[in-house]
Structure formats: C-alpha cells, structure tokens
Design a protein around this motif. Structure first.
Motif, PDB file in Angstrom:
ATOM      1  N   ALA A  46       0.834  -1.202   0.000  1.00  0.00           N
ATOM      2  CA  ALA A  46       0.000   0.000   0.000  1.00  0.00           C
ATOM      3  C   ALA A  46       0.866   1.249   0.000  1.00  0.00           C
ATOM      4  O   ALA A  46       0.557   2.235  -0.688  1.00  0.00           O
ATOM      5  CB  ALA A  46      -0.932  -0.005   1.199  1.00  0.00           C
ATOM      6  N   LEU A  47       1.955   1.239   0.761  1.00  0.00           N
ATOM      7  CA  LEU A  47       2.870   2.374   0.785  1.00  0.00           C
ATOM      8  C   LEU A  47       3.521   2.570  -0.583  1.00  0.00           C
ATOM      9  O   LEU A  47       3.629   3.696  -1.065  1.00  0.00           O
ATOM     10  CB  LEU A  47       3.942   2.184   1.857  1.00  0.00           C
ATOM     11  CG  LEU A  47       5.011   3.272   1.928  1.00  0.00           C
ATOM     12  CD1 LEU A  47       4.389   4.627   2.246  1.00  0.00           C
ATOM     13  CD2 LEU A  47       6.065   2.912   2.956  1.00  0.00           C
ATOM     14  N   ALA A  48       3.923   1.495  -1.230  1.00  0.00           N
ATOM     15  CA  ALA A  48       4.542   1.599  -2.550  1.00  0.00           C
ATOM     16  C   ALA A  48       3.571   2.200  -3.563  1.00  0.00           C
ATOM     17  O   ALA A  48       3.949   3.039  -4.376  1.00  0.00           O
ATOM     18  CB  ALA A  48       5.021   0.231  -3.023  1.00  0.00           C
TER      19      ALA A  48
ATOM     20  N   PRO B  12       4.038   8.488  -7.914  1.00  0.00           N
ATOM     21  CA  PRO B  12       3.227   9.431  -8.687  1.00  0.00           C
ATOM     22  C   PRO B  12       2.399   8.667  -9.723  1.00  0.00           C
ATOM     23  O   PRO B  12       2.868   7.684 -10.298  1.00  0.00           O
ATOM     24  CB  PRO B  12       4.257  10.324  -9.378  1.00  0.00           C
ATOM     25  CG  PRO B  12       5.524  10.125  -8.613  1.00  0.00           C
ATOM     26  CD  PRO B  12       5.456   8.749  -8.040  1.00  0.00           C
ATOM     27  N   GLU B  13       1.180   9.113  -9.932  1.00  0.00           N
ATOM     28  CA  GLU B  13       0.267   8.360 -10.794  1.00  0.00           C
ATOM     29  C   GLU B  13       0.802   8.181 -12.215  1.00  0.00           C
ATOM     30  O   GLU B  13       0.609   7.136 -12.824  1.00  0.00           O
ATOM     31  CB  GLU B  13      -1.100   9.040 -10.830  1.00  0.00           C
ATOM     32  CG  GLU B  13      -2.157   8.137 -11.401  1.00  0.00           C
ATOM     33  CD  GLU B  13      -3.559   8.651 -11.148  1.00  0.00           C
ATOM     34  OE1 GLU B  13      -4.437   8.286 -11.937  1.00  0.00           O
ATOM     35  OE2 GLU B  13      -3.767   9.402 -10.186  1.00  0.00           O
TER      36      GLU B  13
ATOM     37  N   GLY C 199       3.416   2.545 -12.608  1.00  0.00           N
ATOM     38  CA  GLY C 199       3.832   1.234 -13.097  1.00  0.00           C
ATOM     39  C   GLY C 199       5.323   1.021 -12.940  1.00  0.00           C
ATOM     40  O   GLY C 199       5.774  -0.050 -12.540  1.00  0.00           O
ATOM     41  N   ARG C 200       6.126   2.046 -13.248  1.00  0.00           N
ATOM     42  CA  ARG C 200       7.581   1.940 -13.093  1.00  0.00           C
ATOM     43  C   ARG C 200       7.963   1.775 -11.629  1.00  0.00           C
ATOM     44  O   ARG C 200       8.838   0.990 -11.288  1.00  0.00           O
ATOM     45  CB  ARG C 200       8.264   3.178 -13.657  1.00  0.00           C
ATOM     46  CG  ARG C 200       8.181   3.280 -15.147  1.00  0.00           C
ATOM     47  CD  ARG C 200       8.884   4.517 -15.632  1.00  0.00           C
ATOM     48  NE  ARG C 200       8.546   4.760 -17.018  1.00  0.00           N
ATOM     49  CZ  ARG C 200       8.829   5.865 -17.658  1.00  0.00           C
ATOM     50  NH1 ARG C 200       9.459   6.836 -17.043  1.00  0.00           N
ATOM     51  NH2 ARG C 200       8.489   6.002 -18.911  1.00  0.00           N
ATOM     52  N   TYR C 201       7.326   2.543 -10.757  1.00  0.00           N
ATOM     53  CA  TYR C 201       7.612   2.446  -9.330  1.00  0.00           C
ATOM     54  C   TYR C 201       7.295   1.043  -8.816  1.00  0.00           C
ATOM     55  O   TYR C 201       8.088   0.452  -8.093  1.00  0.00           O
ATOM     56  CB  TYR C 201       6.783   3.462  -8.547  1.00  0.00           C
ATOM     57  CG  TYR C 201       7.428   4.815  -8.396  1.00  0.00           C
ATOM     58  CD1 TYR C 201       7.676   5.339  -7.138  1.00  0.00           C
ATOM     59  CD2 TYR C 201       7.782   5.579  -9.493  1.00  0.00           C
ATOM     60  CE1 TYR C 201       8.248   6.582  -6.976  1.00  0.00           C
ATOM     61  CE2 TYR C 201       8.355   6.825  -9.349  1.00  0.00           C
ATOM     62  CZ  TYR C 201       8.594   7.324  -8.095  1.00  0.00           C
ATOM     63  OH  TYR C 201       9.161   8.552  -7.944  1.00  0.00           O
TER      64      TYR C 201
ATOM     65  N   PRO D 221       4.066  11.535   0.050  1.00  0.00           N
ATOM     66  CA  PRO D 221       2.767  12.188   0.237  1.00  0.00           C
ATOM     67  C   PRO D 221       2.196  11.850   1.612  1.00  0.00           C
ATOM     68  O   PRO D 221       2.363  10.740   2.113  1.00  0.00           O
ATOM     69  CB  PRO D 221       1.891  11.598  -0.875  1.00  0.00           C
ATOM     70  CG  PRO D 221       2.823  10.946  -1.834  1.00  0.00           C
ATOM     71  CD  PRO D 221       4.073  10.627  -1.078  1.00  0.00           C
ATOM     72  N   ALA D 222       1.521  12.812   2.226  1.00  0.00           N
ATOM     73  CA  ALA D 222       0.983  12.622   3.581  1.00  0.00           C
ATOM     74  C   ALA D 222       0.040  11.425   3.654  1.00  0.00           C
ATOM     75  O   ALA D 222       0.065  10.673   4.623  1.00  0.00           O
ATOM     76  CB  ALA D 222       0.275  13.886   4.041  1.00  0.00           C
ATOM     77  N   GLU D 223      -0.786  11.220   2.622  1.00  0.00           N
ATOM     78  CA  GLU D 223      -1.730  10.098   2.662  1.00  0.00           C
ATOM     79  C   GLU D 223      -1.032   8.752   2.524  1.00  0.00           C
ATOM     80  O   GLU D 223      -1.586   7.722   2.882  1.00  0.00           O
ATOM     81  CB  GLU D 223      -2.814  10.245   1.590  1.00  0.00           C
ATOM     82  CG  GLU D 223      -2.310  10.219   0.170  1.00  0.00           C
ATOM     83  CD  GLU D 223      -1.893  11.592  -0.364  1.00  0.00           C
ATOM     84  OE1 GLU D 223      -1.492  11.655  -1.530  1.00  0.00           O
ATOM     85  OE2 GLU D 223      -1.958  12.575   0.377  1.00  0.00           O
ATOM     86  N   ALA D 224       0.218   8.746   2.020  1.00  0.00           N
ATOM     87  CA  ALA D 224       0.975   7.494   1.935  1.00  0.00           C
ATOM     88  C   ALA D 224       1.543   7.115   3.296  1.00  0.00           C
ATOM     89  O   ALA D 224       1.589   5.943   3.648  1.00  0.00           O
ATOM     90  CB  ALA D 224       2.101   7.627   0.920  1.00  0.00           C
TER      91      ALA D 224
END
Length: 140
Positions: free
Chosen positions: A25-27, A32-33, A37-39, A92-95
């Motif tokens: 979930a963190l990943a 970034p959207e 896919g790369r991430y 990001p804070a939500e992450a």
C-alpha cells in the motif's frame, strides 16, 4: 525444540501478514500516478532480486564466519531504517498516514446515490455473459 520452531514460524508469519499489505500500500501510495507502473515494477524487482541473491550470499557469509550473516542483516536493516525515516518527509501525507476509510449510508446530504455496478451473470457455457445493458460475448 519443536515448540521453538512453531513459535518462530508463527511470529514470522504474523510479521509477514502485517508487513506485506502495508508495504505494498505504501509503494502504491508513494508512486506518482503518471509513473506508478515503473515504481511498482522497481519495488517488485527489489524483492525478487533479494530472493535470488540471498541464498548464495548467506552461504558465502556462513562459510566465512557464523556471525557474518547476522552482522550483514543488522547493518542492512539499520541502513534501511535510516533511509526510510529520511524518505518519510518526501512522501505524500496520505501514503505515510492514511486516513481510515469510512462508510456512510446514503452518502453526503444532497449527493446522488452511487450507481450500482452491473452484475455479471453467466448465461451460457460458451463464455456469454449477461449484464445490465444486454449480452456480451467474451473473447478468449
């Protein structure tokens, strides 16, 4: 001896059950959207590479000294923890601190009710499905 093995397996399993969903979930949330896919590919590749290298690395370390694998694990864990703490401010804070999902009946006042998802019902054995709009043929 058998009881100790059961305890270790249970503790390890609990750790995996807690770690795996949270790490994935963190990943997903940290990527970034536009390049998600790369991430996620890099994230999965890092785990696959570690699983491929670990057996030969630890065999070589054990041949060197019985304490060497533990020293490497302590060192790499300390470095990973420091990097994660340093990276936290850039995520990001939500992450980092996701808000719990809340479910309300009827939604916000004045908001239209969400449309129900079309239900797919098998009609024939030849891969034809019926949905709310009509019938679709599934191509293999």
């Amino acid at each position: 001896m058998g009881g100790a093995l059961v305890v270790v397996v249970v503790v390890y399993t609990l750790g995996e059950l807690i770690h795996s969903p949270a790490a994935q979930a963190l990943a997903v949330a940290a990527a970034p959207e536009a390049v998600r896919g790369r991430y996620l590919a890099a994230y999965q590749m890092s785990w696959s590479l570690a699983k491929a290298v670990a057996p030969s690395l630890f065999t070589a370390l054990l041949a060197l000294d019985g304490r060497a694998p533990w020293a490497v694990l302590v060192l790499t864990s300390a470095v990973a923890a420091a990097l994660l703490i340093r990276t936290e401010s850039r995520l990001p804070a939500e992450a980092v601190r996701p808000r719990p999902a809340t479910v309300t009946r009827g939604g916000a006042p004045g908001a239209p009710a969400p449309a129900p998802a079309p239900a797919l019902v098998p009609v024939l054995a030849d891969a034809t499905l019926a949905d709310a709009e009509g019938t679709r043929r599934i191509r293999p």
